[in-house]
Design a protein around this motif. Structure first.
Motif, PDB file in Angstrom:
ATOM      1  N   PRO A 144      33.980  79.426 -35.152  1.00 40.80           N
ATOM      2  CA  PRO A 144      33.910  77.986 -34.868  1.00 40.80           C
ATOM      3  C   PRO A 144      33.244  77.283 -36.295  1.00 40.80           C
ATOM      4  CG  PRO A 144      32.213  78.895 -33.497  1.00 40.80           C
ATOM      5  CD  PRO A 144      32.995  80.207 -34.077  1.00 40.80           C
ATOM      6  N   SER A 145      32.322  78.013 -36.952  1.00 36.29           N
ATOM      7  CA  SER A 145      31.860  77.739 -38.374  1.00 36.29           C
ATOM      8  C   SER A 145      32.779  77.532 -39.133  1.00 36.29           C
ATOM      9  CB  SER A 145      30.576  78.349 -38.478  1.00 36.29           C
ATOM     10  OG  SER A 145      31.049  79.641 -39.158  1.00 36.29           O
TER      11      SER A 145
ATOM     12  N   SER B 121      35.666  76.267 -39.078  1.00 33.10           N
ATOM     13  CA  SER B 121      36.399  74.939 -39.106  1.00 33.10           C
ATOM     14  C   SER B 121      35.600  73.772 -39.827  1.00 33.10           C
ATOM     15  CB  SER B 121      36.820  74.455 -37.658  1.00 33.10           C
ATOM     16  OG  SER B 121      35.607  74.421 -36.823  1.00 33.10           O
TER      17      SER B 121
ATOM     18  N   LEU C 216      38.571  73.251 -34.545  1.00 36.51           N
ATOM     19  CA  LEU C 216      38.652  74.632 -33.868  1.00 36.51           C
ATOM     20  C   LEU C 216      40.082  74.502 -33.047  1.00 36.51           C
ATOM     21  CD1 LEU C 216      37.266  77.100 -32.533  1.00 36.51           C
ATOM     22  CD2 LEU C 216      36.226  75.772 -30.602  1.00 36.51           C
TER      23      LEU C 216
ATOM     24  N   THR D 136      34.330  86.273 -30.895  1.00 36.78           N
ATOM     25  CA  THR D 136      33.808  84.915 -31.249  1.00 36.78           C
ATOM     26  C   THR D 136      32.344  84.771 -31.053  1.00 36.78           C
ATOM     27  OG1 THR D 136      34.161  82.386 -31.132  1.00 36.78           O
ATOM     28  CG2 THR D 136      34.048  83.637 -29.100  1.00 36.78           C
TER      29      THR D 136
ATOM     30  N   GLN E 123      31.983  75.606 -27.746  1.00 39.57           N
ATOM     31  CA  GLN E 123      33.351  75.446 -27.384  1.00 39.57           C
ATOM     32  C   GLN E 123      34.263  76.927 -27.633  1.00 39.57           C
ATOM     33  OE1 GLN E 123      34.491  73.038 -25.973  1.00 39.57           O
ATOM     34  NE2 GLN E 123      36.893  73.570 -26.016  1.00 39.57           N
ATOM     35  N   SER E 124      33.876  77.651 -28.559  1.00 35.75           N
ATOM     36  CA  SER E 124      34.772  78.795 -28.926  1.00 35.75           C
ATOM     37  C   SER E 124      34.956  79.833 -27.744  1.00 35.75           C
ATOM     38  CB  SER E 124      34.157  79.388 -30.262  1.00 35.75           C
ATOM     39  OG  SER E 124      33.087  80.006 -29.899  1.00 35.75           O
TER      40      SER E 124
ATOM     41  N   THR F 160      37.738  78.556 -25.749  1.00 38.38           N
ATOM     42  CA  THR F 160      39.066  78.725 -26.448  1.00 38.38           C
ATOM     43  C   THR F 160      39.440  80.292 -26.395  1.00 38.38           C
ATOM     44  OG1 THR F 160      38.292  77.079 -28.180  1.00 38.38           O
ATOM     45  CG2 THR F 160      39.822  78.649 -28.783  1.00 38.38           C
TER      46      THR F 160
END
Ligand SMILES: Nc1nc2c(ncn2[C@@H]2O[C@H](COP(=O)(O)OP(=O)(O)OP(=O)(O)O)[C@@H](O)[C@H]2O)c(=O)[nH]1
Ligand SMILES: [Mg+2]
Length: 356
Positions: free
Chosen positions: A120-121, A123, A156, A182, A187-188, A191
């Motif tokens: 996520p980072s 992004s 993301l 992940t 949030q990831s 996902t």
């Protein structure tokens, strides 16, 4: 095998606009591939073509995206045959070490293992902290494994889109187990859950704080809770943490209908408990395939993907719209100044977007 019909007009257009090679330093001296070469190369398991195809799929350039879609369309019928396993957990819990240990065990048994990362980072920073090959030393040089670090850039949603497409490419290339790693920071996890069959949450040993600030919601996404680092001084604490999780589990919603999420311990470093966790994953696969839940989830995931892609495309289309862009800062300014209610701002922006 893939259809080998050629479309000369498209190839000509592609080769004119194609700059894929320059985006991938390793490919500077490689000839550019056309759609068919991508497809046949991937299907034959050619690692170099596989890497170039993923680079193409990850590219944001519109010419590349068109070509990537043509490639993906032909690869799709050959995808879907892998077992997709998501791994999450706080930074440093041992995700990469775990995947290295389990993946190496699996290639030893004749499996072909691919590892993808969703970071996520990346992004936000454009960097890629996950999928670091140095943390998967054995898999990184295993001929039956393929590690792909997280794509960079984009929100993301965009990173996840690329990862899903990368997954399709890997499956078409014959990988039968795909790990998606992940970092568990929000949030990831959702996902990744939405693109895998089995989701595993790695945890740290620690008596009294087995829940480790991990949100209940994240635990309820998992098909197995695994306390890693159950070795040395930590072995006892890992057992206590597992017992605590065993007590908590009956109060959590199971992630998969008909499957009881269990707590386990392992040491990725000493490679104990790893085979047992694989046995759990296989039991899950067998059970959910028998009950059809496995296939129902895959169908639901495809639909979810479709809808999330509509969101991504609509957002992009809206923000890139010339008429919207022209009015945007003025409208934003008026909203901030309190001169314009948000509802009216929305009406104006959408009127501009629709060309009215
Ligand atoms: N004692 C012990 N150490 C471990 C174990 N698994 C991993 N480690 C160590 O924990 C540290 C972090 O391991 P990683 O595998 O990089 O953790 P990660 O979860 O992938 O970390 P990020 O990708 O940064 O989120 C490394 O120093 C590993 O050697 C284990 O089972 N036992
Ligand atoms: Mg890692």
């Amino acid at each position: 095998m893939a259809k080998t019909t050629r479309d000369p007009s498209r190839q000509a257009a592609d080769s004119k606009q194609d700059t894929t090679a320059s985006a991938d330093p390793a490919s500077i001296h490689r000839p550019l591939l056309d759609v068919d070469a991508h497809v046949t190369g991937v299907l034959s398991g050619d690692r170099s073509v596989l890497a170039q195809t993923i680079t193409l799929v990850e590219s944001n350039a519109s010419a590349h995206q068109k070509k990537a879609q043509a490639v993906l369309k032909q690869l799709l019928p050959h995808a879907g045959n892998a077992l997709r396993v998501g791994i999450t957990g706080v930074p440093g819990v041992g995700k990469s070490t775990f995947v290295d240990a389990l993946g190496t065990m699996l290639t030893g048994q004749g499996h072909q293992v691919a590892v993808l990362a969703i970071d996520p980072s990346s992004s936000i920073t454009g960097g890629s902290i996950l999928g670091d090959k140095t943390r998967m030393e054995r898999l990184a040089c295993d001929p039956n494994a393929f590690i792909r670090p997280s794509p960079t850039g984009g929100a993301l949603g965009g990173v996840a889109k690329k990862s899903r497409e990368t997954l399709i490419v890997c499956e078409a290339a014959g990988f039968d187990v795909v790990f998606v790693e992940t970092v568990g920071v929000g949030q990831s996890e959702i996902t990744v859950r939405s693109m895998v069959d089995f989701f595993l949450l790695l945890m740290l040993p620690g008596a009294g704080d087995a829940l480790q600030g991990i949100k209940r919601g994240v635990m309820e996404l998992a098909d197995a809770l695994v306390v890693n680092k159950a070795d040395g001084d930590n072995a006892h604490r890992a057992g206590v943490a597992k017992a605590e999780l065993d007590r908590a589990l009956p109060y959590l919603q199971p992630a998969t209908r008909g499957w009881k999420t269990g707590a386990h311990t392992c040491s990725s470093l000493e490679e104990t408990g790893i085979a047992e966790i694989w046995a759990v994953i296989r039991a899950f696969e067998e059970k959910t395939k028998k009950s059809q839940i496995f296939f129902e989830r895959r169908k639901a995931q495809s639909l979810e993907w479709l809808h999330s892609m509509i969101d991504v495309h609509l957002r992009a289309d809206f923000y890139e719209n010339d008429a919207v862009r022209k009015r945007f800062s003025q409208i934003e300014h008026s909203v901030v100044a309190g001169d314009l209610p948000v509802t009216v701002a929305i009406e104006r922006l959408f009127a501009a977007y629709r060309g009215r």
